[in-house]
Design a protein around this motif. Structure first.
Motif, PDB file in Angstrom:
ATOM      1  N   GLU A  65       0.836  -1.189   0.000  1.00  0.00           N
ATOM      2  CA  GLU A  65       0.000   0.000   0.000  1.00  0.00           C
ATOM      3  C   GLU A  65       0.877   1.249   0.000  1.00  0.00           C
ATOM      4  O   GLU A  65       1.952   1.257   0.587  1.00  0.00           O
ATOM      5  N   PHE A  66       0.389   2.298  -0.666  1.00  0.00           N
ATOM      6  CA  PHE A  66       1.094   3.568  -0.757  1.00  0.00           C
ATOM      7  C   PHE A  66       0.150   4.675  -0.289  1.00  0.00           C
ATOM      8  O   PHE A  66      -0.953   4.810  -0.823  1.00  0.00           O
ATOM      9  N   SER A  67       0.589   5.461   0.690  1.00  0.00           N
ATOM     10  CA  SER A  67      -0.246   6.532   1.233  1.00  0.00           C
ATOM     11  C   SER A  67      -0.273   7.733   0.300  1.00  0.00           C
ATOM     12  O   SER A  67       0.725   8.081  -0.330  1.00  0.00           O
ATOM     13  N   LEU A  68      -1.434   8.359   0.247  1.00  0.00           N
ATOM     14  CA  LEU A  68      -1.640   9.602  -0.484  1.00  0.00           C
ATOM     15  C   LEU A  68      -1.936  10.699   0.531  1.00  0.00           C
ATOM     16  O   LEU A  68      -2.192  10.407   1.702  1.00  0.00           O
ATOM     17  N   PRO A  69      -1.927  11.966   0.118  1.00  0.00           N
ATOM     18  CA  PRO A  69      -2.257  13.031   1.064  1.00  0.00           C
ATOM     19  C   PRO A  69      -3.644  12.828   1.682  1.00  0.00           C
ATOM     20  O   PRO A  69      -4.566  12.335   1.008  1.00  0.00           O
ATOM     21  N   ALA A  70      -3.796  13.201   2.941  1.00  0.00           N
ATOM     22  CA  ALA A  70      -5.078  13.081   3.644  1.00  0.00           C
ATOM     23  C   ALA A  70      -6.178  13.786   2.857  1.00  0.00           C
ATOM     24  O   ALA A  70      -5.968  14.868   2.313  1.00  0.00           O
ATOM     25  N   GLY A  71      -7.322  13.127   2.761  1.00  0.00           N
ATOM     26  CA  GLY A  71      -8.459  13.686   2.048  1.00  0.00           C
ATOM     27  C   GLY A  71      -8.462  13.418   0.559  1.00  0.00           C
ATOM     28  O   GLY A  71      -9.324  13.909  -0.164  1.00  0.00           O
ATOM     29  N   SER A  72      -7.512  12.631   0.069  1.00  0.00           N
ATOM     30  CA  SER A  72      -7.428  12.346  -1.377  1.00  0.00           C
ATOM     31  C   SER A  72      -8.621  11.543  -1.881  1.00  0.00           C
ATOM     32  O   SER A  72      -9.121  11.773  -2.973  1.00  0.00           O
ATOM     33  N   ARG A  73      -9.046  10.552  -1.113  1.00  0.00           N
ATOM     34  CA  ARG A  73     -10.176   9.673  -1.447  1.00  0.00           C
ATOM     35  C   ARG A  73     -10.128   9.179  -2.897  1.00  0.00           C
ATOM     36  O   ARG A  73     -11.026   9.447  -3.681  1.00  0.00           O
ATOM     37  N   PRO A  74      -9.075   8.448  -3.288  1.00  0.00           N
ATOM     38  CA  PRO A  74      -8.954   7.997  -4.676  1.00  0.00           C
ATOM     39  C   PRO A  74     -10.070   7.023  -5.050  1.00  0.00           C
ATOM     40  O   PRO A  74     -10.432   6.148  -4.274  1.00  0.00           O
ATOM     41  N   THR A  75     -10.617   7.202  -6.238  1.00  0.00           N
ATOM     42  CA  THR A  75     -11.723   6.347  -6.677  1.00  0.00           C
ATOM     43  C   THR A  75     -11.417   5.590  -7.956  1.00  0.00           C
ATOM     44  O   THR A  75     -12.106   4.640  -8.276  1.00  0.00           O
ATOM     45  N   ALA A  76     -10.417   6.005  -8.701  1.00  0.00           N
ATOM     46  CA  ALA A  76     -10.108   5.346  -9.975  1.00  0.00           C
ATOM     47  C   ALA A  76      -8.595   5.345 -10.171  1.00  0.00           C
ATOM     48  O   ALA A  76      -7.881   6.170  -9.596  1.00  0.00           O
ATOM     49  N   ILE A  77      -8.131   4.421 -10.997  1.00  0.00           N
ATOM     50  CA  ILE A  77      -6.702   4.336 -11.286  1.00  0.00           C
ATOM     51  C   ILE A  77      -6.531   3.754 -12.685  1.00  0.00           C
ATOM     52  O   ILE A  77      -7.317   2.901 -13.119  1.00  0.00           O
ATOM     53  N   THR A  78      -5.524   4.225 -13.388  1.00  0.00           N
ATOM     54  CA  THR A  78      -5.216   3.713 -14.723  1.00  0.00           C
ATOM     55  C   THR A  78      -3.748   4.005 -15.023  1.00  0.00           C
ATOM     56  O   THR A  78      -3.122   4.839 -14.352  1.00  0.00           O
ATOM     57  N   ALA A  79      -3.215   3.334 -16.003  1.00  0.00           N
ATOM     58  CA  ALA A  79      -1.831   3.570 -16.422  1.00  0.00           C
ATOM     59  C   ALA A  79      -1.780   4.807 -17.307  1.00  0.00           C
ATOM     60  O   ALA A  79      -2.634   5.015 -18.162  1.00  0.00           O
ATOM     61  N   GLY A  80      -0.764   5.633 -17.088  1.00  0.00           N
ATOM     62  CA  GLY A  80      -0.557   6.812 -17.914  1.00  0.00           C
ATOM     63  C   GLY A  80       0.338   6.486 -19.095  1.00  0.00           C
ATOM     64  O   GLY A  80       0.924   5.398 -19.170  1.00  0.00           O
ATOM     65  N   PRO A  81       0.474   7.408 -20.031  1.00  0.00           N
ATOM     66  CA  PRO A  81       1.286   7.162 -21.220  1.00  0.00           C
ATOM     67  C   PRO A  81       2.765   6.960 -20.916  1.00  0.00           C
ATOM     68  O   PRO A  81       3.494   6.365 -21.714  1.00  0.00           O
ATOM     69  N   ASP A  82       3.216   7.393 -19.726  1.00  0.00           N
ATOM     70  CA  ASP A  82       4.611   7.210 -19.330  1.00  0.00           C
ATOM     71  C   ASP A  82       4.860   5.870 -18.646  1.00  0.00           C
ATOM     72  O   ASP A  82       5.967   5.580 -18.216  1.00  0.00           O
ATOM     73  N   GLY A  83       3.804   5.047 -18.506  1.00  0.00           N
ATOM     74  CA  GLY A  83       3.949   3.740 -17.868  1.00  0.00           C
ATOM     75  C   GLY A  83       3.767   3.762 -16.373  1.00  0.00           C
ATOM     76  O   GLY A  83       3.861   2.724 -15.730  1.00  0.00           O
ATOM     77  N   ASN A  84       3.507   4.906 -15.783  1.00  0.00           N
ATOM     78  CA  ASN A  84       3.233   5.006 -14.350  1.00  0.00           C
ATOM     79  C   ASN A  84       1.738   4.908 -14.109  1.00  0.00           C
ATOM     80  O   ASN A  84       0.934   5.228 -14.975  1.00  0.00           O
ATOM     81  N   MET A  85       1.395   4.512 -12.876  1.00  0.00           N
ATOM     82  CA  MET A  85      -0.019   4.448 -12.504  1.00  0.00           C
ATOM     83  C   MET A  85      -0.457   5.761 -11.917  1.00  0.00           C
ATOM     84  O   MET A  85       0.288   6.467 -11.327  1.00  0.00           O
TER      85      MET A  85
END
Length: 85
Positions: A65-85
């Motif tokens: 698991e990787f923490s994001l800033p408080a209040g981020s509430r991520p709902t979706a994820i996909t790969a970007g054109p640079d190969g990062n998520m």
């Protein structure tokens, strides 16, 4: 196909024949939401209620698991054109 269990803290793999394999990846109540296959070969998911994203190998096993800033509430994820998520 991969799915998230919103309240269950699990992701599941569903085969074309309908076999379901569940993997515990986050605490119950983490509100798993988005899920995507990454260019690194791992399965990535979001934890909306805990402000984290995570990854697990397609074969299962331990999630990271990787923490994001408080209040981020991520709902979706996909790969970007640079190969990062």
């Amino acid at each position: 196909m991969w799915i998230t269990e919103f309240y269950g803290g699990r992701v599941a793999r569903v085969t074309p024949s309908g076999m379901i394999t569940e993997f515990s990846v986050a605490p119950a109540g983490a509100e798993l939401n988005g899920i995507a296959a990454g260019p690194d070969g791992n399965i990535w998911f979001t934890e909306q209620n805990t402000d984290k994203i995570g990854r697990v190998a397609p074969s299962g096993g331990t999630a990271t698991e990787f923490s994001l800033p408080a209040g981020s509430r991520p709902t979706a994820i996909t790969a970007g054109p640079d190969g990062n998520m």
